[in-house]
Each structure stands twice: as structure tokens, then as C-alpha cells.
Design an enzyme around this catalytic site. Structure first.
Site, PDB file in Angstrom:
ATOM      1  N   LYS A   1      12.340  -5.192   2.769  1.00 63.52           N
ATOM      2  CA  LYS A   1      12.219  -4.100   3.928  1.00 63.52           C
ATOM      3  C   LYS A   1      13.188  -3.518   4.647  1.00 63.52           C
ATOM      4  CE  LYS A   1       7.591  -6.711   4.926  1.00 63.52           C
ATOM      5  NZ  LYS A   1       6.807  -7.603   5.474  1.00 63.52           N
TER       6      LYS A   1
ATOM      7  N   ASP B   1       0.484 -13.955   0.427  1.00 68.06           N
ATOM      8  CA  ASP B   1       1.509 -13.884   1.053  1.00 68.06           C
ATOM      9  C   ASP B   1       1.028 -14.888   2.453  1.00 68.06           C
ATOM     10  OD1 ASP B   1       3.521 -13.406   3.263  1.00 68.06           O
ATOM     11  OD2 ASP B   1       3.073 -11.188   3.396  1.00 68.06           O
TER      12      ASP B   1
ATOM     13  N   GLU C   1       4.296 -15.548  -1.295  1.00 71.42           N
ATOM     14  CA  GLU C   1       5.484 -14.931  -0.597  1.00 71.42           C
ATOM     15  C   GLU C   1       5.474 -15.880   0.741  1.00 71.42           C
ATOM     16  OE1 GLU C   1       4.219 -10.871   0.328  1.00 71.42           O
ATOM     17  OE2 GLU C   1       5.865 -10.666   1.766  1.00 71.42           O
TER      18      GLU C   1
ATOM     19  N   SER D   1      -1.963  -4.773   0.193  1.00 71.43           N
ATOM     20  CA  SER D   1      -1.905  -5.954   0.984  1.00 71.43           C
ATOM     21  C   SER D   1      -3.066  -6.079   1.649  1.00 71.43           C
ATOM     22  CB  SER D   1      -0.732  -6.057   2.203  1.00 71.43           C
ATOM     23  OG  SER D   1      -0.657  -7.255   2.577  1.00 71.43           O
TER      24      SER D   1
ATOM     25  N   GLY E   1       6.156  -3.732   3.190  1.00 71.18           N
ATOM     26  CA  GLY E   1       5.640  -2.880   3.841  1.00 71.18           C
ATOM     27  C   GLY E   1       5.228  -3.417   5.392  1.00 71.18           C
TER      28      GLY E   1
ATOM     29  N   LYS F   1      -3.418 -12.073   2.011  1.00 73.27           N
ATOM     30  CA  LYS F   1      -2.985 -13.030   3.044  1.00 73.27           C
ATOM     31  C   LYS F   1      -3.463 -14.388   3.141  1.00 73.27           C
ATOM     32  CE  LYS F   1      -0.116  -9.908   5.014  1.00 73.27           C
ATOM     33  NZ  LYS F   1       1.498 -10.382   5.222  1.00 73.27           N
TER      34      LYS F   1
ATOM     35  N   LYS G   1      -2.540  -8.188  -2.996  1.00 74.41           N
ATOM     36  CA  LYS G   1      -2.069  -9.205  -2.224  1.00 74.41           C
ATOM     37  C   LYS G   1      -3.023  -9.559  -1.373  1.00 74.41           C
ATOM     38  CE  LYS G   1       1.637  -9.200   1.200  1.00 74.41           C
ATOM     39  NZ  LYS G   1       3.066  -8.879   1.719  1.00 74.41           N
TER      40      LYS G   1
ATOM     41  N   ASP H   1      10.535 -12.982   2.287  1.00 70.93           N
ATOM     42  CA  ASP H   1      10.351 -11.701   3.043  1.00 70.93           C
ATOM     43  C   ASP H   1      11.011 -12.005   4.332  1.00 70.93           C
ATOM     44  OD1 ASP H   1       9.179 -10.005   4.571  1.00 70.93           O
ATOM     45  OD2 ASP H   1       7.504 -10.199   4.240  1.00 70.93           O
TER      46      ASP H   1
HETATM   47  O1  OSB Z   1       4.535  -9.890   5.557  1.00 68.38           O
HETATM   48  O2  OSB Z   1       4.529  -8.375   4.296  1.00 68.38           O
HETATM   49  C1  OSB Z   1       4.197  -8.874   5.315  1.00 68.38           C
HETATM   50  C2  OSB Z   1       2.406  -6.032   7.575  1.00 68.38           C
HETATM   51  C3  OSB Z   1       2.906  -6.310   8.687  1.00 68.38           C
HETATM   52  C4  OSB Z   1       3.876  -7.440   8.844  1.00 68.38           C
HETATM   53  C5  OSB Z   1       4.202  -8.141   7.973  1.00 68.38           C
HETATM   54  C6  OSB Z   1       3.716  -7.925   6.389  1.00 68.38           C
HETATM   55  C7  OSB Z   1       2.748  -6.832   6.536  1.00 68.38           C
HETATM   56  C8  OSB Z   1       1.937  -6.775   5.343  1.00 68.38           C
HETATM   57  C9  OSB Z   1       1.608  -4.959   5.031  1.00 68.38           C
HETATM   58  O3  OSB Z   1       1.686  -7.266   4.383  1.00 68.38           O
HETATM   59  C10 OSB Z   1       1.968  -4.342   4.124  1.00 68.38           C
HETATM   60  C11 OSB Z   1       1.749  -2.935   4.109  1.00 68.38           C
HETATM   61  O4  OSB Z   1       2.266  -2.007   5.094  1.00 68.38           O
HETATM   62  O5  OSB Z   1       0.697  -2.449   3.398  1.00 68.38           O
HETATM   63 MG    MG Z   2       5.119 -10.706   3.955  1.00 62.91          MG
END
Ligand code: OSB
Ligand code: MG
Length: 368
Positions: free
Chosen positions: A262, A188, A213, A135, A290, A163, A161, A238
Site C-alpha cells: 500500500k 484478511d 492476510e 474486498s 486498498g 474479512k 477477499k 499488510d
Molecule cells: O486491510 O486491506 C485492508 C480497507 C481499509 C483498511 C484496511 C484494509 C482495507 C481493505 C479495503 O481491505 C480494500 C479496498 O480499498 O477495497
Molecule cells: Mg489488509
């Protein structure tokens, strides 16, 4: 087994690089590690609430309050034969899934150790390796993002992925696609958009994303169903799936075609498995999300992701993607085929290095 002692550690771990999302930047991961002692064994669990309430209303400090005042005292001294026995004691406490999940996970770890099986095996996992991706946060410039992705691809991650947020979306996706036309790519939004942005998401269809996402409200299911009806690309929920009941509602409403599971967000490994089973029966792919976990939470994520319905790569990257030094040995390392190996030793299957846990601790409290 009898819960003889519980220790809680509120920790802060510096990330190797800041992680920026539509709701903010994290430079240090705050969280809580729970150590549960039963029959001479120690099980570990991680509370994945962050320092700020951007992703969830839970924070490391609210979880500390709930764990120390309400959860740990309720289970100290109890006899249990399953993690469900522990969760049943938490029923009078509304919400606070991430706080509960830390102790639930520790109970699973200690039970698996007592049975001398891996957590994966106890959960019904079937894969020796789990597929993973990475991510990638929001970067100061598109060039910096492309450079970061190039290095992750060189590391061996086969799914990226990114953001997105308003102003950092379509053009960024276009640039990434232009450079890597075939790479498995997904985005995401962490709830940064509204239904007024429908045309933006329609325009994303041409980039053949694996999924989009959580584009809309963190607590919304219905509006996602309206958006999904206009898109070829699958939506993935999510934030708004906090339980198996929510998953059932989302699938019935066709609000998404994929679910991100999660463990912390849904309140434990048993609920995570329940959602997996429900989706598996309906041929809905799931993947393990994650929360920038330490090796303790990562070990639990790898175990749940070994269940057969986790067919999409998880946000479970190698320890080195997050931390210069993880709390566990051996650290999680990426295999050449973009997988992490599922530990085979009893319980989580990794060793918690207590000196590192203590060095990361801001405050701790012992019960019993
Ligand atoms: O939205 O998936 C998410 C990290 C913190 C809070 C929300 C998210 C995330 C990530 C990181 O996308 C995923 C990872 O742990 O590598
Ligand atoms: Mg997410």
C-alpha cells in the site's frame, strides 16, 4: 520545478455501504487530498489515513496536524527534480508515512505531467490493464455475505477477499467455498488472532485460499514466521510491512510468501516500488492493497500496480464499489476480464472535479 502553492483538503465521503473489518465499521471515508502547484501545473495526492486509528496509528486528524505543521511548510518554495527531493525534506519527521505519501504522490503527478507521460510510465509500469478483485467486509449474516459476493461475481470480479475475525472465520470460509468451489478466494484478519489460533489456520488449508492476510499482530513479523512454517497456504503481510527494510526482514525470516503493498502505509510511491523490486528479484508475488481510496488515490494505485511484479489481483475495485460519485472523471470502471485500465494521459490521467472535492471538504488550508 518549484513548489509554489500547496492546498490541503480534509474530506469525508459517504461509502455506498458500511465496510466492517475486525477493528470496526467505516460508513464514511475520511482522508486528506493534497494539491501541489508547480510551474503552473497541479498534482494531486491522497492521504489514506482513516477517521479512527484501527488499521494504523495515523488518522486523518493526526495526518492533518503533521501535514499542516511540519510537512507542507518544509517544502513550500523548494525546487525539486524528483519526488525523492521532496521526501528528503521529510527525513527529520519520524513515521507518519500516510501523511508524507500524500505530498510525495502529488509530486510524482506533477512531474509526470511536466514530462507529459502517465504516472504508470514514469514509475516503469508495463501493463495496460491491472488485475483486480474486491474486498468484502464482515456482514450481519452469512446469507447476506453470500448474496453480496454473488453480486460482485456478477459484476465481473474474479477474486474475492473476505474479512475474518474470531467467530466469523472458518465456517464462513467453508460456506463460501461450498457455493463457489473454484473462485479465487483469500481472507484478511487485520491482526485479530494470536499464535494460539494455529489450528484454525491449519484447518483453512483445505479451502485452497490464495493467501491469508495479516492474521497476527499489526507490528509482528517473527510470530508470522512461526505460523507460516505450519501452513500450506501462503501468509501475506499488510500492516507490519512499513518499509523495504521490513519487507527484507519478513522474507529473510520466511514470515510470509506474499506481500500486500500500500503506497500510503509505506510512505510513498518510491518506497512501494522499492518493495516491489526487492520482491520481484526473489520471485515473491506482490499485489496492491486498498484503503477505500477516492479516484485520486485509486489512480496512483493503478499506476503502481502496472509494474511487472504485481502478479496477484489488487484491492483496487471500480469507483462504484465505494462511492455514488467519485472525485474524478472518468470514474474507474471494471472491464469484463476483471481488470481496470491504466490511464494513459499525463500524470494520474484522470480529471479531479474541484466542485466535488470542495463539496466533500470538512476543512482546508492553503500554503503560499
Ligand atoms: O486491510 O486491506 C485492508 C480497507 C481499509 C483498511 C484496511 C484494509 C482495507 C481493505 C479495503 O481491505 C480494500 C479496498 O480499498 O477495497
Ligand atoms: Mg489488509
Amino acid at each position: 520545478m518549484k513548489i509554489e502553492q500547496i492546498e490541503l483538503y480534509h474530506i469525508s465521503m459517504p461509502l455506498v455501504a458500511p465496510f466492517e473489518t475486525s477493528f470496526g465499521v467505516e460508513t464514511e471515508r475520511h482522508g486528506i487530498i493534497a494539491a501541489l502547484r508547480a510551474d503552473g501545473l497541479t498534482g494531486y495526492g491522497e492521504c489514506v489515513a482513516s477517521r479512527e486509528p484501527g488499521y494504523s496509528y495515523e488518522t486523518a486528524s493526526t495526518a492533518w496536524h503533521i501535514l499542516t505543521e511540519f510537512l507542507a511548510p518544509r517544502i513550500l518554495g523548494m525546487e525539486f527534480a524528483s519526488a525523492g527531493d521532496v521526501m528528503a525534506r521529510f527525513a527529520p519527521v519520524c513515521g507518519h508515512a500516510m501523511a508524507k505519501a500524500a505530498l510525495e504522490q502529488a509530486a510524482w503527478d506533477v512531474l509526470a505531467q511536466a514530462k507529459n507521460v502517465s504516472l504508470s510510465k514514469l514509475l516503469g509500469g508495463t501493463r495496460p490493464q491491472v488485475n483486480v478483485g474486491v474486498s468484502v467486509g464482515i456482514h450481519p449474516t452469512a446469507a447476506a455475505l453470500l448474496d453480496r459476493i454473488e453480486r460482485y461475481l456478477a459484476d465481473g470480479y474474479k477474486r474475492i477477499k473476505i474479512k475474518i475475525k474470531p467467530g466469523w472465520d472458518l465456517d464462513i470460509v467453508r460456506q463460501v467455498r461450498a457455493r463457489w468451489p473454484k473462485v479465487w478466494l483469500q481472507v484478511d484478519a487485520n491482526s485479530a488472532y494470536t499464535l494460539a489460533d494455529q489450528s484454525l489456520f491449519e484447518a483453512m488449508d483445505e479451502f485452497k485460499l490464495l493467501l491469508i492476510e495479516q492474521p497476527l499482530g499489526h507490528d509482528d513479523i517473527y510470530e508470522h514466521s512461526l505460523l507460516q512454517a505450519h501452513l500450506a497456504t501462503p501468509l501475506c503481510l499488510d500492516e507490519s510491512i512499513l518499509s523495504a527494510a521490513h519487507a527484507r526482514a519478513a522474507l529473510a525470516l520466511k514470515a510470509c510468501r506474499v506481500i500486500n503493498i500500500k503506497v500510503g502505509r509505506v510512505g510513498g510511491l518510491a518506497e512501494a516500488r522499492h518493495i516491489h523490486n526487492l520482491c520481484h528479484k526473489q520471485n515473491i508475488p506482490v499485489w496492491c492493497g486498498g484503503m477505500l481510496e477516492t479516484g485520486i488515490g485509486r489512480a496512483a494505485n493503478v499506476a503502481i500496480a502496472s509494474l511487472p511484479g504485481f502478479t496477484l489481483p489488487g484491492d483496487i475495485s471500480a469507483s462504484a464499489r465505494y462511492y455514488a460519485e467519485d472525485l474524478v472523471e472518468p470514474p474507474f470502471a471494471l472491464n469484463a476480464d476483471s481488470t481496470l485500465s491504466v490511464p494513459t494521459g499525463p500524470g494520474l490521467g484522470v480529471r479531479v472535479i474541484e466542485a466535488r472535492l470542495k463539496a466533500a471538504t470538512l476543512r482546508s488550508e492553503r500554503f503560499g
